[in-house]
Write a protein that holds these residues in place. Sequence first.
Motif, short mmCIF file in Angstrom:
data_model
loop_
_atom_site.label_atom_id
_atom_site.label_comp_id
_atom_site.label_asym_id
_atom_site.label_seq_id
_atom_site.Cartn_x
_atom_site.Cartn_y
_atom_site.Cartn_z
N THR A 197 0.76 -1.24 -0.02
CA THR A 197 0.08 0.02 0.12
C THR A 197 0.71 1.19 -0.14
O THR A 197 0.49 2.23 -0.63
N ILE A 198 1.81 1.11 0.73
CA ILE A 198 2.80 2.40 0.59
C ILE A 198 3.35 2.76 -0.77
O ILE A 198 3.27 3.59 -1.24
N VAL A 199 3.58 1.51 -1.59
CA VAL A 199 4.40 1.83 -2.93
C VAL A 199 3.09 2.38 -3.76
O VAL A 199 3.43 3.36 -4.70
N PHE A 200 2.13 1.90 -3.75
CA PHE A 200 0.96 2.30 -4.72
C PHE A 200 0.50 3.71 -4.10
O PHE A 200 0.09 4.57 -5.02
N GLN A 201 0.53 4.29 -2.91
CA GLN A 201 0.30 5.48 -2.68
C GLN A 201 1.29 6.29 -3.06
O GLN A 201 0.97 7.11 -3.53
N ALA A 202 2.45 6.10 -2.97
CA ALA A 202 3.58 7.06 -3.59
C ALA A 202 3.46 7.16 -4.91
O ALA A 202 3.60 8.23 -5.46
N SER A 203 3.08 6.03 -5.83
CA SER A 203 2.81 6.23 -7.10
C SER A 203 1.68 7.20 -7.39
O SER A 203 1.83 8.15 -8.40
N PHE A 204 0.50 7.14 -6.71
CA PHE A 204 -0.65 7.94 -7.04
C PHE A 204 -0.21 9.43 -6.61
O PHE A 204 -0.68 10.27 -7.20
N LEU A 205 0.42 9.62 -5.53
CA LEU A 205 0.79 10.94 -5.16
C LEU A 205 1.77 11.72 -6.14
O LEU A 205 1.74 12.83 -6.55
N ALA A 206 2.68 10.73 -6.84
CA ALA A 206 3.63 11.54 -7.67
C ALA A 206 2.74 11.54 -9.02
O ALA A 206 3.02 12.48 -9.71
N GLN A 207 1.80 10.90 -9.37
CA GLN A 207 1.06 11.24 -10.55
C GLN A 207 0.18 12.60 -10.34
O GLN A 207 -0.06 13.55 -11.05
N ALA A 208 -0.38 12.67 -9.05
CA ALA A 208 -1.07 13.89 -8.79
C ALA A 208 -0.15 15.02 -8.72
O ALA A 208 -0.70 16.24 -9.18
N SER A 209 1.22 14.87 -8.40
CA SER A 209 2.21 16.16 -8.37
C SER A 209 2.50 16.75 -9.86
O SER A 209 3.10 17.64 -9.94
N HIS A 210 2.20 15.75 -10.85
CA HIS A 210 2.39 16.50 -12.34
C HIS A 210 1.24 17.14 -12.81
O HIS A 210 1.27 17.50 -13.73
N LEU A 211 0.16 16.94 -12.20
CA LEU A 211 -1.02 17.60 -12.56
C LEU A 211 -1.59 18.72 -11.78
O LEU A 211 -2.28 19.71 -12.38
N TYR A 212 -1.35 18.81 -10.47
CA TYR A 212 -1.94 19.85 -9.50
C TYR A 212 -0.87 20.62 -8.97
O TYR A 212 0.38 19.83 -8.52
N ASP A 213 -1.37 21.82 -8.25
CA ASP A 213 -0.29 22.46 -7.25
C ASP A 213 0.09 21.67 -5.90
O ASP A 213 -0.90 20.99 -5.39
N SER A 214 1.29 21.72 -5.49
CA SER A 214 1.68 20.82 -4.22
C SER A 214 0.88 21.14 -3.17
O SER A 214 0.64 20.45 -2.27
N SER A 215 0.54 22.28 -2.96
CA SER A 215 0.00 22.85 -1.79
C SER A 215 -1.35 22.58 -1.52
O SER A 215 -1.86 21.98 -0.65
N LEU A 216 -1.86 22.60 -2.74
CA LEU A 216 -3.48 22.03 -2.91
C LEU A 216 -3.56 20.58 -2.62
O LEU A 216 -4.28 20.02 -1.76
N ILE A 217 -2.33 19.75 -3.21
CA ILE A 217 -2.18 18.10 -2.69
C ILE A 217 -2.04 18.29 -1.39
O ILE A 217 -2.71 17.15 -0.54
N ALA A 218 -1.24 18.87 -0.84
CA ALA A 218 -1.09 18.70 0.57
C ALA A 218 -2.21 18.91 1.45
O ALA A 218 -2.34 18.08 2.57
N CYS A 219 -2.91 20.06 0.96
CA CYS A 219 -4.21 20.15 1.80
C CYS A 219 -5.20 19.12 1.70
O CYS A 219 -5.57 18.47 3.01
N VAL A 220 -5.56 19.05 0.65
CA VAL A 220 -6.52 17.66 0.45
C VAL A 220 -6.03 16.49 1.06
O VAL A 220 -6.86 15.57 1.55
N ASN A 221 -4.81 15.92 0.77
CA ASN A 221 -4.39 14.71 1.00
C ASN A 221 -4.42 14.33 2.60
O ASN A 221 -4.70 13.58 3.16
N TYR A 222 -3.93 15.59 3.46
CA TYR A 222 -4.18 15.50 4.78
C TYR A 222 -5.55 15.21 5.25
O TYR A 222 -5.81 14.53 6.16
N ILE A 223 -6.34 16.13 4.76
CA ILE A 223 -7.76 16.05 5.08
C ILE A 223 -8.37 14.49 4.85
O ILE A 223 -8.91 14.06 5.74
N PHE A 224 -8.22 14.07 3.61
CA PHE A 224 -8.71 12.73 3.29
C PHE A 224 -8.01 11.51 4.12
O PHE A 224 -8.62 10.80 4.76
N CYS A 225 -6.79 11.61 4.17
CA CYS A 225 -6.10 10.62 4.96
C CYS A 225 -6.20 10.42 6.31
O CYS A 225 -6.44 9.49 6.93
N THR A 226 -6.29 11.94 6.85
CA THR A 226 -6.77 11.73 8.25
C THR A 226 -8.21 11.09 8.61
O THR A 226 -8.44 10.60 9.57
#
Length: 380
Positions: free
Chosen positions: A247-276
């Motif tokens: 699960t760690i490997v697949f998580q890192a893969s999806f996060l890397a894909q998101a980083s190529h499409l969207y702003d990193s600060s927006l990813i950090a915010c939404v990811n924190y809310i969802f994952c928590t």
Amino acid sequence: MHTKCCKQLSCLWVTLQSLIFVIYTQENLIGTLLAIFGNLLVSISVSIQKQSHVALAGNKDPRHYYYTKSWWSGLMLMVLGEGALFVSYAFAPLSLIAPLNAVSVISSSILGFLFLREKWKAQEFLKRYILTFLGCVLTAGGTYLFVTFGPNSHEKLNAENIVKHVIGWPFLLYLLLGIITFCLVLYFYKQRDANYLVLILLLVALLGSVTVITVKAVSGMIVLSILGPLQLSYPIFYVMFICMVATIVFQASFLAQASHLYDSSLIACVNYIFCTTFAIVAGAIFYQEFYHEDVLHICMFLLGCTICFLGVFLITKNKRKLKGFEPYVTMDMVKGMTCDICWAVQPDYNGSFSYGALENNDSVASVPTLLVVEMYRCLL
């Protein structure tokens, strides 16, 4: 000589067991402190490593980043931080440890400001950083609330208890619904080209809920094995370990894909809310952490988490307005030139270094600090 060495090792092992036993009696406090300490170390380490990358790029140093002492210092701090985070899951409830990732957001924001080393007038400073300051205050207040009113129950994670939770109908139902949701979201993301940030980070959060469950189980069984009864001989330990790594490997893969499409600060915010959110739900279902809690404590805990979410949103919202690193030459950088409207000679910086970037851009961290911290959160 051999007998003397064996006696010394035995004494050391008994001392280690006694120390862990004393710590184990202060479960929530030790787990919380370890999580806070680990998040701080990870944020500091990522900032040091990023500073190493930027310094190499600014000085046009041909060396690779792994030849610098600062990068290795950051790596060592990161290992210590991740180790502290890993151990913290063995001592405190999952629902209490997961929201503490907000500490890394606060520390990253403060460290990012310190590394800028800019001088501002009072009015300019307040205008530019008021949202960040307000977000840090809200996040700190929310952290105090959910730590104070968080779940206190924490069972010893031996193999029998973990197997009992795995085959329990609440977790099996949650796992079934999670698999169905994951497959549907993955279908729309891959087959229908629905590259929405919410869908990508929903995949990360669904995987993350399984990750935190397995991390807590693995960490708890390792600590319990040190205390006395060996748990590493049970098959469930290796099942949990394999699921954790996958699960760690697949998580890192999806996060890397998101980083190529969207702003990193927006990813950090939404990811924190969802994952928590998903981590709290997973802890409540799998480990039944809120089973003995009253309604008031649960409501105050959720209020603290909501305040943290708002604080992180304000911090990352302000970061989206700021541009921490400008790799392109602008007309106002030319000595002696004044102009009312100065634009970039090269194309605008859109989050990736391509045409017009620095010569040794291989040494530059292309993903800002907040996103790197969130990617390392996958290791939890």
